[in-house]
Design a protein around this motif. Structure first.
Motif, mmCIF file in Angstrom:
data_model
loop_
_atom_site.group_PDB
_atom_site.id
_atom_site.type_symbol
_atom_site.label_atom_id
_atom_site.label_comp_id
_atom_site.label_asym_id
_atom_site.label_seq_id
_atom_site.Cartn_x
_atom_site.Cartn_y
_atom_site.Cartn_z
ATOM 1 N N PRO A 119 40.224 -15.750 1.922
ATOM 2 C CA PRO A 119 40.428 -17.086 1.327
ATOM 3 C C PRO A 119 40.972 -17.040 -0.098
ATOM 4 N N GLU A 120 40.619 -16.004 -0.857
ATOM 5 C CA GLU A 120 41.117 -15.912 -2.233
ATOM 6 C C GLU A 120 42.622 -15.656 -2.229
ATOM 7 N N THR A 121 43.072 -14.763 -1.340
ATOM 8 C CA THR A 121 44.510 -14.497 -1.213
ATOM 9 C C THR A 121 45.230 -15.770 -0.787
ATOM 10 N N GLN A 122 44.656 -16.469 0.193
ATOM 11 C CA GLN A 122 45.288 -17.693 0.708
ATOM 12 C C GLN A 122 45.434 -18.736 -0.397
ATOM 13 N N ALA A 123 44.426 -18.828 -1.259
ATOM 14 C CA ALA A 123 44.484 -19.824 -2.337
ATOM 15 C C ALA A 123 45.657 -19.521 -3.270
ATOM 16 N N GLU A 129 53.356 -21.210 -3.403
ATOM 17 C CA GLU A 129 54.258 -22.045 -2.602
ATOM 18 C C GLU A 129 54.402 -23.436 -3.210
ATOM 19 N N HIS A 130 53.317 -23.946 -3.751
ATOM 20 C CA HIS A 130 53.326 -25.279 -4.346
ATOM 21 C C HIS A 130 54.094 -25.299 -5.672
ATOM 22 N N VAL A 131 53.824 -24.311 -6.529
ATOM 23 C CA VAL A 131 54.383 -24.318 -7.882
ATOM 24 C C VAL A 131 55.819 -23.805 -7.889
ATOM 25 N N GLN A 132 56.141 -22.892 -6.999
ATOM 26 C CA GLN A 132 57.465 -22.244 -6.984
ATOM 27 C C GLN A 132 57.801 -21.652 -8.353
ATOM 28 N N PRO A 133 56.916 -20.797 -8.878
ATOM 29 C CA PRO A 133 57.189 -20.219 -10.197
ATOM 30 C C PRO A 133 58.334 -19.212 -10.122
ATOM 31 N N GLN A 134 59.023 -19.069 -11.246
ATOM 32 C CA GLN A 134 60.030 -18.008 -11.322
ATOM 33 C C GLN A 134 59.402 -16.735 -11.868
ATOM 34 N N ARG A 135 58.417 -16.916 -12.742
ATOM 35 C CA ARG A 135 57.771 -15.748 -13.330
ATOM 36 C C ARG A 135 56.281 -15.807 -13.089
#
Ligand SMILES: [Zn+2]
Length: 221
Positions: A119-123, A129-135
């Motif tokens: 569950p920690e990995t999934q979070a 996926e939500h934030v779509q960070p570049q870094r």
């Protein structure tokens, strides 16, 4: 004061909340892709949680130059138990769904029964996926070192110049199923691993890392 939002992004095996703080840049800031920083994916590296909590405190007063997400503790069960692994005895930094998951691993590293079954990995995966960070900056302990994957070399060099720790590309051993393998090597994001030492009495370690961490959320492009 900066604009911020606190939220729970998931729960640990034992039901503890995994928390994130989102900071928004000032309205006059030039648009930049978001940054995500996380710590304590290994429960025996609680000093990394402390560092991101302090960074978050600072960002309240002085907002970052880009949208910034901070997850101070990915593995709360491990931190409270003082163990590297989570409560299922899985090394979360071997549990990500990279092509290398579960292969070529050193004895003693438990990657889970399936990729991203914890569950920690999934979070964390959901948040990326939500934030779509570049870094993405991952904090580990207790070397003094900056490591990079994917497109993270330039950022790693900038951060190393500020904290005074050496840059390493090769950790010297395979890390199948690691966060860096999935998001750096395979998705080619700017992934930097900052290996921080235990805090000294004079707090030099915090001051060193603080400058590097501020760089990662403020500048450059
Ligand atoms: Zn670690």
């Amino acid at each position: 004061m900066s604009e911020r939002r606190e939220l729970v992004i998931g729960h640990s095996v034992l039901g503890r909340p995994i928390e994130a703080v989102q900071f928004l840049p000032p309205s006059y800031a030039r648009p930049r892709p978001p940054a995500l920083l996380f710590a304590a994916i290994h429960g025996d590296e609680a000093v990394t949680q402390l560092m991101l909590e302090r960074l978050a405190d600072e960002l309240i007063e002085r907002p970052p130059g880009r949208e910034t997400w901070i997850v101070p503790c990915v593995n709360p069960d491990g931190v409270l138990a003082g163990t590297r692994n989570n409560a299922n005895d899985v090394d979360l930094n071997r549990n990500f769904a990279s092509a290398s998951w579960g292969t070529n691993r050193r004895p003693g590293y438990n990657p889970g029964r399936a990729a991203e079954d914890q569950p920690e990995t999934q979070a964390l995966v959901r948040l990326v996926e939500h934030v779509q960070p570049q870094r993405i900056i991952a904090l580990h302990a207790t070397y003094r070192m900056v490591n990079w994957d994917g497109a993270g070399e330039a950022l790693a060099n900038e951060m190393a110049a500020r904290c005074g720790y050496p840059v390493e590309h090769d950790m010297g051993y395979p890390t199948p199923g690691s966060f860096g393998a999935k998001y750096g090597v395979e998705k080619n994001l700017e992934v930097v691993t900052l290996e921080v030492p235990y805090l000294d009495i004079d707090e030099q370690a915090w001051l060193d890392c603080r400058t590097a961490l501020r760089w990662s959320v403020d500048l450059p492009d």
